[in-house]
Design an enzyme around this catalytic site. Sequence first.
Site, short mmCIF file in Angstrom:
data_model
loop_
_atom_site.label_atom_id
_atom_site.label_comp_id
_atom_site.label_asym_id
_atom_site.label_seq_id
_atom_site.Cartn_x
_atom_site.Cartn_y
_atom_site.Cartn_z
N HIS A 282 56.95 103.55 34.29
CA HIS A 282 57.90 102.89 33.39
C HIS A 282 58.20 103.80 32.21
O HIS A 282 57.32 104.54 31.75
CB HIS A 282 57.31 101.57 32.87
CG HIS A 282 58.33 100.63 32.33
ND1 HIS A 282 58.79 100.73 31.04
CD2 HIS A 282 59.00 99.61 32.91
CE1 HIS A 282 59.70 99.78 30.84
NE2 HIS A 282 59.85 99.09 31.96
N ASP B 26 58.22 95.14 39.03
CA ASP B 26 58.79 95.11 40.39
C ASP B 26 57.77 95.28 41.50
O ASP B 26 58.13 95.19 42.67
CB ASP B 26 59.86 96.22 40.51
CG ASP B 26 61.02 95.96 39.58
OD1 ASP B 26 61.43 96.89 38.85
OD2 ASP B 26 61.50 94.81 39.55
C1 SDX Z 1 62.57 98.38 35.59
O1 SDX Z 1 63.49 100.05 31.05
C2 SDX Z 1 63.07 98.88 31.40
O2 SDX Z 1 62.57 98.12 30.61
C3 SDX Z 1 63.29 98.53 32.87
C4 SDX Z 1 62.67 97.23 33.36
C5 SDX Z 1 63.36 96.01 32.75
O3 SDX Z 1 62.73 94.95 32.73
O4 SDX Z 1 64.57 96.12 32.42
O5 SDX Z 1 61.29 97.21 33.03
C6 SDX Z 1 62.82 97.10 34.88
O6 SDX Z 1 63.50 99.12 35.84
C7 SDX Z 1 61.16 98.76 35.93
C8 SDX Z 1 61.07 100.19 36.58
C9 SDX Z 1 61.42 100.04 38.06
N1 SDX Z 1 61.54 101.34 38.71
C10 SDX Z 1 60.60 101.78 39.57
O7 SDX Z 1 59.56 101.18 39.85
C11 SDX Z 1 60.97 103.08 40.27
C12 SDX Z 1 59.77 104.02 40.29
N2 SDX Z 1 59.52 104.46 38.92
C13 SDX Z 1 60.15 105.64 38.45
O8 SDX Z 1 61.21 106.15 39.10
C14 SDX Z 1 59.98 105.93 36.97
O9 SDX Z 1 58.70 105.63 36.64
C15 SDX Z 1 60.94 105.23 36.02
C16 SDX Z 1 62.36 105.46 36.40
C17 SDX Z 1 60.67 103.76 35.99
C18 SDX Z 1 60.70 105.81 34.64
O10 SDX Z 1 61.08 107.13 34.67
P1 SDX Z 1 60.96 108.07 33.37
O11 SDX Z 1 60.45 107.34 32.20
O12 SDX Z 1 62.24 108.82 33.23
O13 SDX Z 1 59.79 109.01 33.75
P2 SDX Z 1 59.93 110.30 34.66
O14 SDX Z 1 60.81 110.01 35.85
O15 SDX Z 1 60.28 111.45 33.79
O16 SDX Z 1 58.42 110.42 35.20
C19 SDX Z 1 57.44 111.03 34.39
C20 SDX Z 1 56.54 111.74 35.41
C21 SDX Z 1 57.32 112.63 36.37
O17 SDX Z 1 56.46 113.66 36.77
P3 SDX Z 1 56.64 115.13 36.01
O18 SDX Z 1 58.09 115.55 36.20
O19 SDX Z 1 56.29 114.87 34.54
O20 SDX Z 1 55.65 116.03 36.70
O21 SDX Z 1 55.89 110.76 36.23
C22 SDX Z 1 56.30 110.92 37.57
C23 SDX Z 1 57.57 111.75 37.57
O22 SDX Z 1 57.68 112.51 38.78
N3 SDX Z 1 56.57 109.58 38.09
C24 SDX Z 1 56.20 109.14 39.29
C25 SDX Z 1 56.62 107.80 39.33
N4 SDX Z 1 57.23 107.48 38.20
C26 SDX Z 1 57.20 108.58 37.42
N5 SDX Z 1 55.55 109.76 40.31
C27 SDX Z 1 55.34 108.98 41.41
N6 SDX Z 1 55.71 107.68 41.53
C28 SDX Z 1 56.36 107.06 40.51
N7 SDX Z 1 56.72 105.78 40.62
#
Ligand code: SDX
Length: 428
Positions: free
Chosen positions: A306, A363
């Site tokens: 998140h 989720d």
């Molecule tokens: C919702 O914003 C809100 O409040 C949203 C929400 C709401 O109520 O409105 O809470 C609802 O959207 C919840 C999130 C649902 N999405 C997912 O579950 C999809 C999987 N999660 C990710 O794609 C990710 O965690 C996000 C999109 C939710 C957040 O992304 P960020 O903050 O931009 O973080 P990032 O993508 O830069 O990740 C940071 C690191 C990365 O690694 P590095 O590049 O630093 O090496 O963490 C890794 C990412 O690769 N990473 C994951 C991961 N999520 C982040 N690695 C594996 N699995 C994951 N799920």
Amino acid sequence: MGESAKLVAGGNKELDLPILTGTVGPDVIDIRKLYAQTGMFTFDPGFTSTAACESALTYIDGDEGVLLHRGYPIGQLAEHSSFMEVSYLLLNNELPSKTELSDFSRTISRHTMLHEQLMSFYGGFRRDAHPMAIMCGVVGALSAFYHDSSDIADPQHRKISSHRLIAKMPTIAAAAYKYSVGQPFVYPDNSLSYTGNFLRMTFGVPAEPYEVNPIVERAMDRIFILHADHEQNASTSTVRLAGSSGANPFACIAAGIACLWGPAHGGANEAALNMLKEIGTPDKIPHYIARAKDKNDPFRLMGFGHRVYKNYDPRATVMQKTVREVFDSLKVSDPLFETALRLEELALSDPYFIEKKLFPNVDFYSGIILSAIGFPTTMFTALFALARTVGWVAQWNEMISDPNQKIGRPRQLYTGPTERDYLPLGKR
Ligand code: SDX
């Protein structure tokens, strides 16, 4: 003059930028005069360190895993409140009295029907259209039907539009489901609760009476509470940006629905259950955890991680508890729940997830309950949109009534070609 942040800009120009303090949470550095005083922009793609507005609706402490709606912790609201009560709270800043709640619920129930011509919109879609495609289309089309509440400068018009949107989303979502399964639409029955009405419109059929199961009704209502609002997430920011141009609320909410659909946002609940189905049994989990950690593999654990929570999403805690309650009460089980629990356990003990502070979010477990209740995975994000509509309209109202509100118009760091003369075709 309160505290300020000193900035030495290009050419040794020193600026004092005011620091603004809220009631709780990080202070902000007010950079509204930065461009005028330095000729420079800030640069923050994804808005990881940028506050786009002032708001009194929802507060999240991502490090502590705290979520408050108008100051009330989500765990207490989920335990003791109802979606109608939380909707009133978000719209009116205070919990309602008994009379206020019954008046509000009655007002909402009087807007649950759709204009009959709007029902014919569904016939234009393929039966296998994704419900979110239908929600985008039908909600946007509401602006073609309600010209009597389109003056967004009029608080009364804004109130009626807000009530119409909150009231009609269940009818629109239920009709999208009915259309996809080829069953006739079921009209609202306003003698039922908001959530009971939705369940009957979704799962009831004209051929026989439909009894709302109180356990399912309570679980669904709690799921709606958990999705009601969440600060300045991507879809809420979309609604605010659309609303900042003066667009009508129906169009703004349709824009929010479109943004929510993405798998990185609200679409993650559908993607998370599909991921659990692909994983299948717990013995396959290590392979998928390895894939999630592999930089060369686009696969991510859906329902994990998140932007704000660097701790357990408090909504996921309530969601997991609700799965157990629903399964125990309905005497049902789902092996995917065991797989999800094991996946969480293994991920949370893995250094990759620990270091990056990746925890289950709202989720991760929601699809397991929704599936047990009878929803197809394609309906999951539509249910998220149904519940989030009250948050979107509350945020939209807050923005429109903010005296400092102006159209949102970010700038950029330009890296394209500098000016050059046109080259006639014969010379290229
Ligand atoms: C919702 O914003 C809100 O409040 C949203 C929400 C709401 O109520 O409105 O809470 C609802 O959207 C919840 C999130 C649902 N999405 C997912 O579950 C999809 C999987 N999660 C990710 O794609 C990710 O965690 C996000 C999109 C939710 C957040 O992304 P960020 O903050 O931009 O973080 P990032 O993508 O830069 O990740 C940071 C690191 C990365 O690694 P590095 O590049 O630093 O090496 O963490 C890794 C990412 O690769 N990473 C994951 C991961 N999520 C982040 N690695 C594996 N699995 C994951 N799920």
